[in-house]
Design an enzyme around this catalytic site. Structure first.
Site, PDB file in Angstrom:
ATOM      1  N   ASN A  24       9.850  -1.170   8.130  1.00  0.00           N
ATOM      2  CA  ASN A  24      10.377  -1.827   9.313  1.00  0.00           C
ATOM      3  C   ASN A  24      11.709  -1.156   9.654  1.00  0.00           C
ATOM      4  O   ASN A  24      12.186  -0.307   8.903  1.00  0.00           O
ATOM      5  CB  ASN A  24      10.532  -3.341   9.100  1.00  0.00           C
ATOM      6  CG  ASN A  24      11.414  -3.664   7.908  1.00  0.00           C
ATOM      7  OD1 ASN A  24      12.517  -3.137   7.776  1.00  0.00           O
ATOM      8  ND2 ASN A  24      10.933  -4.526   7.030  1.00  0.00           N
ATOM      9  N   GLY A  32       3.380  -6.337   2.693  1.00  0.00           N
ATOM     10  CA  GLY A  32       2.332  -5.327   2.714  1.00  0.00           C
ATOM     11  C   GLY A  32       2.673  -4.078   1.934  1.00  0.00           C
ATOM     12  O   GLY A  32       3.228  -4.140   0.833  1.00  0.00           O
ATOM     13  N   ASP A  34       4.919  -1.834   2.521  1.00  0.00           N
ATOM     14  CA  ASP A  34       6.364  -1.692   2.366  1.00  0.00           C
ATOM     15  C   ASP A  34       6.850  -2.432   1.119  1.00  0.00           C
ATOM     16  O   ASP A  34       7.567  -1.870   0.285  1.00  0.00           O
ATOM     17  CB  ASP A  34       7.050  -2.237   3.628  1.00  0.00           C
ATOM     18  CG  ASP A  34       8.539  -1.954   3.704  1.00  0.00           C
ATOM     19  OD1 ASP A  34       9.038  -1.081   2.978  1.00  0.00           O
ATOM     20  OD2 ASP A  34       9.207  -2.602   4.530  1.00  0.00           O
TER      21      ASP A  34
END
Length: 174
Positions: A24, A32, A34
């Site tokens: 992000n 997820g 990340d």
């Protein structure tokens, strides 16, 4: 076209030059892929992300990429890229293509040849899987990136089957 392959598995275990993170804009972890990458890499990755300069709270604008050390991962680098939020961000197809191109150019600038890549924007950002596959694989097969070996780590049978079909179409020239 063997330089692009599709896998089902855990991207955090890939032994490559760089693992691509579907990040992000603040680059401080999330859910997820990340979150999984940040957990596997340990606190060194978060520390490296905090060192990336920010402008108005943004370390990596949508469609761009940033590179950091990889922490405890079996890679030299993590390349963080931010894909578009489908149905929210304007020009999602262009932003998604830009995210992949920015990632690959950054990899080449840092001497990376082997990449592990997730399906950017296909989780919580809601990008339709077929359209995302066409954009991701289309960019990946551009001549500019023919020195890169790319392994797409796809989560689940549905996404794998869709991407496999799209890749077969590219190989067939359709």
């Amino acid at each position: 076209m063997t330089r692009v392959k599709l896998l089902q598995g855990d991207i955090t275990t890939a032994e490559v030059d760089a693992i691509v993170n579907a990040a992000n804009e603040v680059m401080l972890g999330g859910g997820g892929v990340d979150g999984a990458i940040h957990r596997a890499a340990g606190p060194a990755l978060l520390a490296a992300c905090r060192e990336v300069p920010q402008v108005s709270g943004v370390r990596c604008p949508t469609g761009e990429a940033r590179i950091t050390a990889a922490g405890a991962l079996k890679a030299r680098f993590v390349i963080h890229t931010v894909g578009p939020r489908y149905g929210i961000d304007a020009n999602p197809a262009q932003l998604l293509a830009d995210a992949y191109r920015s990632t690959y150019r950054l990899a080449l600038e840092h001497g990376c040849s082997r990449l592990a890549i997730p399906a950017i924007s296909c989780g919580v950002y809601g990008y339709p899987l077929d359209e995302a596959a066409r954009i991701a694989l289309g960019v990946s097969l551009e001549d500019e990136f023919n020195s890169l070996e790319m392994a797409f780590y796809l989560f689940g049978e549905e996404i794998y089957t869709i991407w496999e079909t799209v890749l077969a179409e590219y190989k067939a020239g359709t």
